[in-house]
Design a protein around this motif. Sequence first.
Motif, PDB file in Angstrom:
ATOM      1  N   PHE A  73       0.844  -1.197   0.000  1.00 52.11           N
ATOM      2  CA  PHE A  73       0.000   0.000   0.000  1.00 52.11           C
ATOM      3  C   PHE A  73       0.876   1.242   0.000  1.00 52.11           C
ATOM      4  O   PHE A  73       1.902   1.297   0.682  1.00 52.11           O
ATOM      5  CB  PHE A  73      -0.921   0.006   1.226  1.00 52.11           C
ATOM      6  N   ASP A  78      -4.489   4.060   3.139  1.00 51.23           N
ATOM      7  CA  ASP A  78      -5.001   3.042   2.217  1.00 51.23           C
ATOM      8  C   ASP A  78      -5.006   1.657   2.864  1.00 51.23           C
ATOM      9  O   ASP A  78      -5.989   0.917   2.758  1.00 51.23           O
ATOM     10  CB  ASP A  78      -4.154   3.002   0.936  1.00 51.23           C
ATOM     11  N   ILE A 108      -8.187   3.257  -3.471  1.00 48.64           N
ATOM     12  CA  ILE A 108      -6.856   2.783  -3.102  1.00 48.64           C
ATOM     13  C   ILE A 108      -5.909   3.024  -4.277  1.00 48.64           C
ATOM     14  O   ILE A 108      -6.192   2.633  -5.401  1.00 48.64           O
ATOM     15  CB  ILE A 108      -6.880   1.272  -2.739  1.00 48.64           C
TER      16      ILE A 108
END
Length: 110
Positions: A73, A78, A108
């Motif tokens: 990530f 996120d 995301i």
Amino acid sequence: MKIDKHNKTIILEAIAAVFLVIVVLLYHISTTQKTLYSEVYNVGNGYGYYIKTYDKILIKQSFIPAIQGEKSFVTEKDAQKVANLVMVKITENESPVVTVNELNNLNIRM
């Protein structure tokens, strides 16, 4: 049917005993229920997350699920958003699998 004083006492004691057992069982159930929580952690140049219950790791997710490759990530936020989604799914007895569509809905960064 007439209940004498002795039988009445026995019946009341039995009711009290059953009530006590119920209270103890409810207390035991409420204190042993698994509580879920998440922890975001650093993975190289990004982030991953754990889903835990007490100190037991249920899920360790080092990479963004549902996409090709092993990309972590980009932000802590996120990772936390996806961890929250997974916890909701587990709580609702759903599969914790995350789809690309769900990642897109959570905005995301991939």
